[in-house]
Write a protein that holds these residues in place. Structure first.
Motif, PDB file in Angstrom:
ATOM      1  N   THR A 186     125.191  83.990 -43.282  1.00 19.16           N
ATOM      2  CA  THR A 186     124.075  83.083 -43.563  1.00 19.16           C
ATOM      3  C   THR A 186     124.126  81.834 -42.695  1.00 19.16           C
ATOM      4  OG1 THR A 186     124.051  83.877 -45.851  1.00 19.16           O
ATOM      5  CG2 THR A 186     122.844  81.852 -45.370  1.00 19.16           C
TER       6      THR A 186
ATOM      7  N   SER B 187     125.840  81.306 -39.963  1.00 16.27           N
ATOM      8  CA  SER B 187     125.706  81.675 -38.548  1.00 16.27           C
ATOM      9  C   SER B 187     124.253  81.958 -38.194  1.00 16.27           C
ATOM     10  CB  SER B 187     126.568  82.902 -38.245  1.00 16.27           C
ATOM     11  OG  SER B 187     127.932  82.630 -38.434  1.00 16.27           O
ATOM     12  N   SER B 188     123.542  82.632 -39.089  1.00 15.79           N
ATOM     13  CA  SER B 188     122.139  82.945 -38.810  1.00 15.79           C
ATOM     14  C   SER B 188     121.272  81.694 -38.817  1.00 15.79           C
ATOM     15  CB  SER B 188     121.613  83.956 -39.837  1.00 15.79           C
ATOM     16  OG  SER B 188     122.311  85.178 -39.738  1.00 15.79           O
TER      17      SER B 188
ATOM     18  N   VAL C  40     123.314  89.871 -33.436  1.00 18.26           N
ATOM     19  CA  VAL C  40     123.660  89.034 -34.591  1.00 18.26           C
ATOM     20  C   VAL C  40     124.746  89.687 -35.446  1.00 18.26           C
ATOM     21  CG1 VAL C  40     122.794  87.998 -36.723  1.00 18.26           C
ATOM     22  CG2 VAL C  40     121.455  87.821 -34.625  1.00 18.26           C
TER      23      VAL C  40
ATOM     24  N   ALA D  11     123.135  90.597 -41.649  1.00 13.28           N
ATOM     25  CA  ALA D  11     123.067  90.196 -40.247  1.00 13.28           C
ATOM     26  C   ALA D  11     121.926  90.903 -39.524  1.00 13.28           C
ATOM     27  CB  ALA D  11     124.398  90.488 -39.555  1.00 13.28           C
TER      28      ALA D  11
ATOM     29  N   PHE E 258     118.657  89.379 -40.813  1.00 10.67           N
ATOM     30  CA  PHE E 258     118.498  88.012 -40.315  1.00 10.67           C
ATOM     31  C   PHE E 258     118.148  88.008 -38.832  1.00 10.67           C
ATOM     32  CE2 PHE E 258     121.690  86.358 -43.703  1.00 10.67           C
ATOM     33  CZ  PHE E 258     120.748  86.611 -44.681  1.00 10.67           C
ATOM     34  N   GLY E 259     118.761  88.905 -38.061  1.00 15.28           N
ATOM     35  CA  GLY E 259     118.423  88.988 -36.644  1.00 15.28           C
ATOM     36  C   GLY E 259     116.967  89.360 -36.423  1.00 15.28           C
TER      37      GLY E 259
ATOM     38  N   ILE F 235     114.744  86.211 -37.402  1.00 16.42           N
ATOM     39  CA  ILE F 235     114.765  85.137 -36.409  1.00 16.42           C
ATOM     40  C   ILE F 235     113.897  85.489 -35.213  1.00 16.42           C
ATOM     41  CG2 ILE F 235     116.230  83.897 -34.766  1.00 16.42           C
ATOM     42  CD1 ILE F 235     118.512  84.192 -36.828  1.00 16.42           C
TER      43      ILE F 235
ATOM     44  N   ILE G 284     115.357  83.471 -44.093  1.00 16.01           N
ATOM     45  CA  ILE G 284     116.763  83.892 -44.117  1.00 16.01           C
ATOM     46  C   ILE G 284     117.365  83.638 -45.495  1.00 16.01           C
ATOM     47  CG2 ILE G 284     119.051  83.213 -43.297  1.00 16.01           C
ATOM     48  CD1 ILE G 284     117.815  82.926 -40.505  1.00 16.01           C
TER      49      ILE G 284
END
Length: 243
Positions: free
Chosen positions: A88, A90-91, A141, A191, A194-195, A198, A231
């Protein structure tokens, strides 16, 4: 809201149409992977080390009871790093670094009419500009999250060595005890999602930019804000469904 959602879905549909020249798209995918992955490795490494160290010190501080084994600090730091901090945080950082870059890059191409030139030449602009970024985000990601998990746990061990609040042997014992592979699977699913969030949201904001340089900056800001909100929402949903 429904109008924007419809435009977003249609843009994704156009982005994944069959490419005119696979080799050109493959080159773009590789370039975006380097930009997203290698370009973000430094900031993710620094953040992961410090978060892992800070988490371990805070957990050790709260272990005031002599009845609680000190090794529990390792297991708590491990699970919190794998499940929440690494994917989380990191994203969220990547949304600021990668997302703003995607939105501003595509937005600049829109206001300078480069996207119009691509469409006049018969190039599928969403496929050429957006699909490689989404593929790179969904691929790199998760790899960055794996690196973040490893460095976060390493940062906790370094904090134990330096501070002495928990012995390194107890910390390593806690990291190894009662490990559940489900936590890693949850982190990787987060991940990947989230990738996608984004890259797609920031690309959408950039693609439909209109005006000039001021509007490009506004699109980048909106892309980062909406990505961060989605996210956190996706984090809640995935955690509820998989745990």
């Amino acid at each position: 809201m429904f109008h924007s959602l419809g435009k977003y879905i249609l843009l994704l549909h156009l982005s994944f149409r069959k490419p005119e020249k696979f080799k050109v798209y493959w080159t773009e995918v590789m370039r975006e992977m380097v930009s997203v992955g290698i370009g973000s490795l430094g900031i993710i490494s620094i953040i992961s080390l410090f978060i892992g160290a800070a988490t371990t010190i805070q957990v050790a501080f709260q272990l005031s009871s002599p009845l609680v084994p000190r090794s529990i600090a390792g297991s708590i730091a491990r699970d919190s790093t794998i499940l929440e901090f690494s994917p989380t945080i990191s994203s969220l950082v990547l949304a600021g670094r990668v997302g703003s870059s995607i939105a501003s890059q595509i937005g600049t191409m829109r206001v300078t009419e480069q996207i119009d030139a691509l469409e006049i030449m018969g190039v599928n602009a969403p496929g050429y500009l957006i699909a490689p970024k989404i593929i790179a985000g969904m691929t790199m990601v998760p790899l960055l999250v794996i690196v973040s998990i490893a460095l976060g746990i390493t940062g906790g061990w370094i904090a134990c060595v330096v501070s002495g609040d928990v012995s390194p042997a107890d910390y390593i014992s806690g990291v190894h005890s009662d490990f559940d592979g489900l936590t890693v699977r949850v982190a990787l699913v987060k991940a990947v999602v989230f990738g996608f969030i984004i890259a797609s949201i920031c690309a959408y904001q950039g693609f439909y930019t209109s005006g000039g340089a001021l509007e490009v900056g506004q699109s980048a800001t909106k892309g980062v804000v909406y990505s961060c909100v989605m996210i956190l929402f996706a984090d809640l949903v995935i955690t509820r469904l998989m745990l």
